[in-house]
Design a protein around this motif. Structure first.
Motif, PDB file in Angstrom:
ATOM      1  N   TRP A 226       0.860  -1.191   0.000  1.00  0.00           N
ATOM      2  CA  TRP A 226       0.000   0.000   0.000  1.00  0.00           C
ATOM      3  C   TRP A 226       0.887   1.229   0.000  1.00  0.00           C
ATOM      4  O   TRP A 226       1.963   1.210   0.600  1.00  0.00           O
ATOM      5  N   ARG A 227       0.482   2.270  -0.694  1.00  0.00           N
ATOM      6  CA  ARG A 227       1.238   3.522  -0.550  1.00  0.00           C
ATOM      7  C   ARG A 227       0.261   4.692  -0.434  1.00  0.00           C
ATOM      8  O   ARG A 227      -0.856   4.623  -0.964  1.00  0.00           O
ATOM      9  N   PRO A 228       0.678   5.755   0.241  1.00  0.00           N
ATOM     10  CA  PRO A 228      -0.234   6.885   0.421  1.00  0.00           C
ATOM     11  C   PRO A 228      -0.564   7.533  -0.919  1.00  0.00           C
ATOM     12  O   PRO A 228       0.230   7.439  -1.872  1.00  0.00           O
ATOM     13  N   PRO A 229      -1.709   8.206  -1.010  1.00  0.00           N
ATOM     14  CA  PRO A 229      -2.142   8.759  -2.305  1.00  0.00           C
ATOM     15  C   PRO A 229      -1.172   9.770  -2.892  1.00  0.00           C
ATOM     16  O   PRO A 229      -1.098   9.942  -4.103  1.00  0.00           O
ATOM     17  N   PHE A 230      -0.378  10.415  -2.040  1.00  0.00           N
ATOM     18  CA  PHE A 230       0.523  11.456  -2.554  1.00  0.00           C
ATOM     19  C   PHE A 230       1.874  10.913  -3.016  1.00  0.00           C
ATOM     20  O   PHE A 230       2.697  11.650  -3.544  1.00  0.00           O
ATOM     21  N   ALA A 231       2.125   9.604  -2.787  1.00  0.00           N
ATOM     22  CA  ALA A 231       3.429   9.050  -3.195  1.00  0.00           C
ATOM     23  C   ALA A 231       3.370   8.633  -4.662  1.00  0.00           C
ATOM     24  O   ALA A 231       2.314   8.253  -5.158  1.00  0.00           O
ATOM     25  N   ARG A 232       4.492   8.737  -5.362  1.00  0.00           N
ATOM     26  CA  ARG A 232       4.538   8.276  -6.760  1.00  0.00           C
ATOM     27  C   ARG A 232       5.524   7.113  -6.878  1.00  0.00           C
ATOM     28  O   ARG A 232       6.666   7.232  -6.420  1.00  0.00           O
ATOM     29  N   ALA A 233       5.065   6.014  -7.483  1.00  0.00           N
ATOM     30  CA  ALA A 233       5.966   4.867  -7.683  1.00  0.00           C
ATOM     31  C   ALA A 233       6.684   5.057  -9.013  1.00  0.00           C
ATOM     32  O   ALA A 233       6.052   5.232 -10.056  1.00  0.00           O
ATOM     33  N   TYR A 234       8.010   5.020  -8.987  1.00  0.00           N
ATOM     34  CA  TYR A 234       8.813   5.162 -10.211  1.00  0.00           C
ATOM     35  C   TYR A 234       9.224   3.800 -10.767  1.00  0.00           C
ATOM     36  O   TYR A 234       9.948   3.728 -11.758  1.00  0.00           O
ATOM     37  N   ALA A 235       8.821   2.738 -10.086  1.00  0.00           N
ATOM     38  CA  ALA A 235       9.123   1.374 -10.547  1.00  0.00           C
ATOM     39  C   ALA A 235       8.076   0.469  -9.918  1.00  0.00           C
ATOM     40  O   ALA A 235       7.295   0.914  -9.067  1.00  0.00           O
ATOM     41  N   ASN A 236       8.037  -0.780 -10.394  1.00  0.00           N
ATOM     42  CA  ASN A 236       7.128  -1.739  -9.761  1.00  0.00           C
ATOM     43  C   ASN A 236       7.956  -2.944  -9.299  1.00  0.00           C
ATOM     44  O   ASN A 236       7.904  -4.013  -9.897  1.00  0.00           O
ATOM     45  N   LEU A 237       8.744  -2.714  -8.269  1.00  0.00           N
ATOM     46  CA  LEU A 237       9.639  -3.780  -7.800  1.00  0.00           C
ATOM     47  C   LEU A 237       8.871  -4.946  -7.188  1.00  0.00           C
ATOM     48  O   LEU A 237       9.369  -6.067  -7.155  1.00  0.00           O
ATOM     49  N   ARG A 238       7.653  -4.685  -6.717  1.00  0.00           N
ATOM     50  CA  ARG A 238       6.858  -5.783  -6.152  1.00  0.00           C
ATOM     51  C   ARG A 238       6.557  -6.805  -7.262  1.00  0.00           C
ATOM     52  O   ARG A 238       6.666  -8.002  -7.064  1.00  0.00           O
ATOM     53  N   GLU A 239       6.215  -6.277  -8.450  1.00  0.00           N
ATOM     54  CA  GLU A 239       5.921  -7.154  -9.592  1.00  0.00           C
ATOM     55  C   GLU A 239       7.201  -7.855 -10.058  1.00  0.00           C
ATOM     56  O   GLU A 239       7.216  -9.065 -10.299  1.00  0.00           O
ATOM     57  N   THR A 240       8.279  -7.075 -10.169  1.00  0.00           N
ATOM     58  CA  THR A 240       9.559  -7.635 -10.623  1.00  0.00           C
ATOM     59  C   THR A 240      10.015  -8.747  -9.678  1.00  0.00           C
ATOM     60  O   THR A 240      10.479  -9.808 -10.117  1.00  0.00           O
ATOM     61  N   MET A 241       9.856  -8.511  -8.384  1.00  0.00           N
ATOM     62  CA  MET A 241      10.289  -9.480  -7.382  1.00  0.00           C
ATOM     63  C   MET A 241       9.418 -10.743  -7.433  1.00  0.00           C
ATOM     64  O   MET A 241       9.932 -11.868  -7.388  1.00  0.00           O
ATOM     65  N   THR A 242       8.116 -10.524  -7.568  1.00  0.00           N
ATOM     66  CA  THR A 242       7.191 -11.664  -7.631  1.00  0.00           C
ATOM     67  C   THR A 242       7.544 -12.547  -8.826  1.00  0.00           C
ATOM     68  O   THR A 242       7.638 -13.772  -8.717  1.00  0.00           O
ATOM     69  N   ASP A 243       7.790 -11.894  -9.962  1.00  0.00           N
ATOM     70  CA  ASP A 243       8.115 -12.624 -11.180  1.00  0.00           C
ATOM     71  C   ASP A 243       9.420 -13.426 -10.983  1.00  0.00           C
ATOM     72  O   ASP A 243       9.484 -14.617 -11.318  1.00  0.00           O
ATOM     73  N   ALA A 244      10.437 -12.790 -10.400  1.00  0.00           N
ATOM     74  CA  ALA A 244      11.731 -13.466 -10.210  1.00  0.00           C
ATOM     75  C   ALA A 244      11.585 -14.648  -9.247  1.00  0.00           C
ATOM     76  O   ALA A 244      12.112 -15.739  -9.515  1.00  0.00           O
ATOM     77  N   VAL A 245      10.857 -14.459  -8.175  1.00  0.00           N
ATOM     78  CA  VAL A 245      10.706 -15.538  -7.179  1.00  0.00           C
ATOM     79  C   VAL A 245       9.915 -16.697  -7.783  1.00  0.00           C
ATOM     80  O   VAL A 245      10.246 -17.874  -7.572  1.00  0.00           O
ATOM     81  N   LYS A 246       8.890 -16.365  -8.589  1.00  0.00           N
ATOM     82  CA  LYS A 246       8.088 -17.434  -9.222  1.00  0.00           C
ATOM     83  C   LYS A 246       8.933 -18.220 -10.211  1.00  0.00           C
ATOM     84  O   LYS A 246       8.856 -19.447 -10.281  1.00  0.00           O
ATOM     85  N   ARG A 247       9.761 -17.494 -10.998  1.00  0.00           N
ATOM     86  CA  ARG A 247      10.584 -18.190 -12.001  1.00  0.00           C
ATOM     87  C   ARG A 247      11.619 -19.090 -11.323  1.00  0.00           C
ATOM     88  O   ARG A 247      11.860 -20.209 -11.738  1.00  0.00           O
ATOM     89  N   PHE A 248      12.198 -18.591 -10.224  1.00  0.00           N
ATOM     90  CA  PHE A 248      13.156 -19.400  -9.455  1.00  0.00           C
ATOM     91  C   PHE A 248      12.447 -20.653  -8.903  1.00  0.00           C
ATOM     92  O   PHE A 248      12.954 -21.770  -9.030  1.00  0.00           O
ATOM     93  N   SER A 249      11.260 -20.464  -8.341  1.00  0.00           N
ATOM     94  CA  SER A 249      10.520 -21.591  -7.747  1.00  0.00           C
ATOM     95  C   SER A 249      10.223 -22.639  -8.818  1.00  0.00           C
ATOM     96  O   SER A 249      10.414 -23.846  -8.600  1.00  0.00           O
ATOM     97  N   ASP A 250       9.767 -22.162  -9.990  1.00  0.00           N
ATOM     98  CA  ASP A 250       9.465 -23.087 -11.094  1.00  0.00           C
ATOM     99  C   ASP A 250      10.719 -23.858 -11.495  1.00  0.00           C
ATOM    100  O   ASP A 250      10.689 -25.070 -11.692  1.00  0.00           O
ATOM    101  N   ASP A 251      11.849 -23.124 -11.611  1.00  0.00           N
ATOM    102  CA  ASP A 251      13.097 -23.765 -12.042  1.00  0.00           C
ATOM    103  C   ASP A 251      13.543 -24.826 -11.040  1.00  0.00           C
ATOM    104  O   ASP A 251      14.011 -25.902 -11.431  1.00  0.00           O
ATOM    105  N   VAL A 252      13.404 -24.540  -9.746  1.00  0.00           N
ATOM    106  CA  VAL A 252      13.790 -25.515  -8.725  1.00  0.00           C
ATOM    107  C   VAL A 252      12.885 -26.728  -8.834  1.00  0.00           C
ATOM    108  O   VAL A 252      13.349 -27.891  -8.857  1.00  0.00           O
ATOM    109  N   ARG A 253      11.581 -26.486  -8.939  1.00  0.00           N
ATOM    110  CA  ARG A 253      10.623 -27.618  -8.966  1.00  0.00           C
ATOM    111  C   ARG A 253      10.767 -28.456 -10.238  1.00  0.00           C
ATOM    112  O   ARG A 253      10.514 -29.651 -10.229  1.00  0.00           O
ATOM    113  N   GLU A 254      11.173 -27.799 -11.327  1.00  0.00           N
ATOM    114  CA  GLU A 254      11.338 -28.532 -12.597  1.00  0.00           C
ATOM    115  C   GLU A 254      12.797 -29.009 -12.777  1.00  0.00           C
ATOM    116  O   GLU A 254      13.181 -29.437 -13.862  1.00  0.00           O
ATOM    117  N   ARG A 255      13.614 -28.860 -11.741  1.00  0.00           N
ATOM    118  CA  ARG A 255      15.027 -29.243 -11.744  1.00  0.00           C
ATOM    119  C   ARG A 255      15.829 -28.554 -12.872  1.00  0.00           C
ATOM    120  O   ARG A 255      16.692 -29.124 -13.492  1.00  0.00           O
TER     121      ARG A 255
END
Ligand code: KIV
Length: 259
Positions: A226-255
């Motif tokens: 969550w961020r306050p209405p007056f803050a501006r996000a200059y990146a979406n690191l939450r999305e970038t991080m989610t994507d990286a963690v999911k890809r790592f998890s998939d790679d581990v599970r698929e060996r």
């Protein structure tokens, strides 16, 4: 050359906007410092954003200092300010001096920040400054007063509170604060305060007319849920991080990792 306190009065005189951000840990503080941010604040927003408390009230001075020391080890250029947390300065000027002294000695902070502008806080600011501690004020929305205010509401929305905030800003300047954070108030009021004071104002949710701007770094990076209405996000690191963690998890599970 590392930034010292005189940088901020020069910025104000020359009309050069001051860039400030929060910093709570070593690696990201290094990046912020290397980007040339003027002022890094080990803010007590750390309590909610990085430590998961429901307000800034529970965080202790020891917890803040633990993070401030990590930031200090990273920073070579920026001016380092440490927030004094709730109940580490309200009891007396002497208590504030003890807490501020710990920030300066243990984390080698260059200044401390205190919330509020009423008479007792102004006296405390005066005492700290007389004792050689640079102080940044903070008025408008002051999150440590959330229980008294009843939420994180915009401040200075009527004539009476506007005149109170202007007077608080003047009193903090007169007591020796080197700068004041103006949080979540109408831009016209922030402009009036900024024009009236000789010291720089640093705005957050206070419009474009302050002498500088500060954001919580997690909000700027799009890492907070969550961020306050007056803050501006200059990146979406939450999305970038989610994507990286999911890809790592998939790679581990698929060996597929390690290759
Ligand atoms: O704690 C904090 O991050 C702050 C800024 C919002 C100014 O006080």
């Amino acid at each position: 050359m590392p930034i010292n306190i005189h940088h901020f009065e020069r910025c104000k005189q020359q009309g050069k906007p001051i860039v400030a951000l929060t910093a709570w840990e070593f690696s990201s503080a290094q990046v912020l410092d290397q980007c040339g941010v003027d002022l890094l604040l080990v803010g007590d927003s750390l309590a909610m954003v990085a430590l998961g408390y429901t307000s800034t009230l529970p965080i202790t001075l020891d917890e803040i200092l633990h993070h401030a020391k990590a930031v200090r080890r990273a920073v070579t250029q920026a001016f380092l300010v440490v927030d004094l947390p709730f109940l580490s300065y309200q009891e007396s000027p002497q208590q504030a001096m003890h807490s501020a002294g710990r920030a300066l000695k243990e984390a080698e902070a260059q200044a401390v920040k205190l919330e509020g502008g009423h008479t007792e806080i102004v006296q405390t600011v005066r005492y700290l400054v007389q004792m050689g501690v640079p102080v940044m004020g903070h008025i408008g929305l002051t999150p440590q007063s959330v229980n008294q205010v009843g939420g994180y509401r915009k401040q200075g929305t009527d004539a009476e509170s506007q005149s109170r905030l202007l007077n608080e800003a003047k009193a903090l300047e007169e007591a020796g604060a080197f700068s004041i954070v103006l949080e979540h108030m109408p831009p016209e009021l922030a402009q009036q305060i900024s024009r009236t004071l000789a010291i720089p104002t640093i705005g957050i949710g206070a419009g474009p007319h302050c002498d500088g701007q500060v954001l919580v770094t997690h909000d700027l990076l799009g890492l907070s849920e969550w961020r306050p209405p007056f803050a501006r996000a200059y990146a979406n690191l939450r999305e970038t991080m989610t994507d990286a963690v999911k890809r790592f998890s998939d790679d581990v599970r698929e060996r597929r990792f390690p290759g």
